[in-house]
Scaffold this motif. Structure first.
Motif, PDB file in Angstrom:
ATOM      1  N   ASP A  33      -4.143  -3.032 -16.147  1.00 19.71           N
ATOM      2  CA  ASP A  33      -4.359  -2.232 -14.949  1.00 19.71           C
ATOM      3  C   ASP A  33      -3.972  -3.072 -13.729  1.00 19.71           C
ATOM      4  O   ASP A  33      -4.802  -3.466 -12.920  1.00 19.71           O
ATOM      5  CB  ASP A  33      -5.807  -1.768 -14.864  1.00 19.71           C
ATOM      6  N   LEU A  34      -2.709  -3.382 -13.634  1.00 19.70           N
ATOM      7  CA  LEU A  34      -2.153  -4.207 -12.580  1.00 19.70           C
ATOM      8  C   LEU A  34      -2.425  -3.593 -11.209  1.00 19.70           C
ATOM      9  O   LEU A  34      -2.125  -2.424 -10.988  1.00 19.70           O
ATOM     10  CB  LEU A  34      -0.633  -4.311 -12.800  1.00 19.70           C
ATOM     11  N   PRO A  35      -3.017  -4.366 -10.278  1.00 22.86           N
ATOM     12  CA  PRO A  35      -3.207  -3.822  -8.928  1.00 22.86           C
ATOM     13  C   PRO A  35      -1.845  -3.662  -8.251  1.00 22.86           C
ATOM     14  O   PRO A  35      -0.916  -4.414  -8.529  1.00 22.86           O
ATOM     15  CB  PRO A  35      -4.055  -4.876  -8.219  1.00 22.86           C
ATOM     16  N   ALA A  36      -1.756  -2.681  -7.374  1.00 24.21           N
ATOM     17  CA  ALA A  36      -0.475  -2.436  -6.695  1.00 24.21           C
ATOM     18  C   ALA A  36      -0.724  -2.044  -5.249  1.00 24.21           C
ATOM     19  O   ALA A  36      -1.724  -1.418  -4.928  1.00 24.21           O
ATOM     20  CB  ALA A  36       0.281  -1.335  -7.414  1.00 24.21           C
ATOM     21  N   ARG A  37       0.222  -2.413  -4.409  1.00 22.37           N
ATOM     22  CA  ARG A  37       0.197  -2.015  -3.005  1.00 22.37           C
ATOM     23  C   ARG A  37       1.596  -1.527  -2.661  1.00 22.37           C
ATOM     24  O   ARG A  37       2.585  -2.161  -3.013  1.00 22.37           O
ATOM     25  CB  ARG A  37      -0.176  -3.185  -2.114  1.00 22.37           C
ATOM     26  N   VAL A  38       1.654  -0.398  -1.965  1.00 18.90           N
ATOM     27  CA  VAL A  38       2.929   0.161  -1.545  1.00 18.90           C
ATOM     28  C   VAL A  38       3.013   0.039  -0.033  1.00 18.90           C
ATOM     29  O   VAL A  38       2.093   0.441   0.678  1.00 18.90           O
ATOM     30  CB  VAL A  38       3.062   1.643  -1.974  1.00 18.90           C
ATOM     31  N   GLU A  39       4.094  -0.523   0.453  1.00 18.66           N
ATOM     32  CA  GLU A  39       4.309  -0.681   1.888  1.00 18.66           C
ATOM     33  C   GLU A  39       5.611   0.017   2.253  1.00 18.66           C
ATOM     34  O   GLU A  39       6.662  -0.280   1.692  1.00 18.66           O
ATOM     35  CB  GLU A  39       4.400  -2.169   2.216  1.00 18.66           C
ATOM     36  N   PHE A  40       5.506   0.978   3.165  1.00 19.67           N
ATOM     37  CA  PHE A  40       6.671   1.740   3.585  1.00 19.67           C
ATOM     38  C   PHE A  40       7.233   1.192   4.885  1.00 19.67           C
ATOM     39  O   PHE A  40       6.484   0.888   5.810  1.00 19.67           O
ATOM     40  CB  PHE A  40       6.306   3.210   3.828  1.00 19.67           C
ATOM     41  N   THR A  41       8.541   1.112   4.966  1.00 21.32           N
ATOM     42  CA  THR A  41       9.245   0.877   6.211  1.00 21.32           C
ATOM     43  C   THR A  41      10.016   2.155   6.488  1.00 21.32           C
ATOM     44  O   THR A  41      10.785   2.617   5.646  1.00 21.32           O
ATOM     45  CB  THR A  41      10.217  -0.314   6.102  1.00 21.32           C
ATOM     46  N   VAL A  42       9.744   2.741   7.638  1.00 23.24           N
ATOM     47  CA  VAL A  42      10.377   4.015   7.987  1.00 23.24           C
ATOM     48  C   VAL A  42      11.328   3.774   9.139  1.00 23.24           C
ATOM     49  O   VAL A  42      10.930   3.233  10.177  1.00 23.24           O
ATOM     50  CB  VAL A  42       9.316   5.069   8.373  1.00 23.24           C
TER      51      VAL A  42
END
Length: 51
Positions: A33-42
């Motif tokens: 259950d790998l932790p994940a973070r999503v970061e968007f550049t718009v």
């Protein structure tokens, strides 16, 4: 995970797809259950984080 998106992109839908497809497949392949973070550049310079 860093994602560059078009200004017209639906970030909520994009985040859902990343979580249910890409991240889910990585977690399944690694059997964790790998932790994940999503970061968007718009566009060119604005940034929005979705945890």
């Amino acid at each position: 995970m860093k994602i560059q998106a078009e200004p017209t992109a639906d970030l909520g839908a994009l985040r859902d797809r990343i979580e249910t497809a890409a991240i889910a497949h990585v977690r399944e392949a690694l059997e964790t259950d790998l932790p994940a973070r999503v970061e968007f550049t718009v566009g060119a310079s604005s940034r929005q984080r979705v945890a």
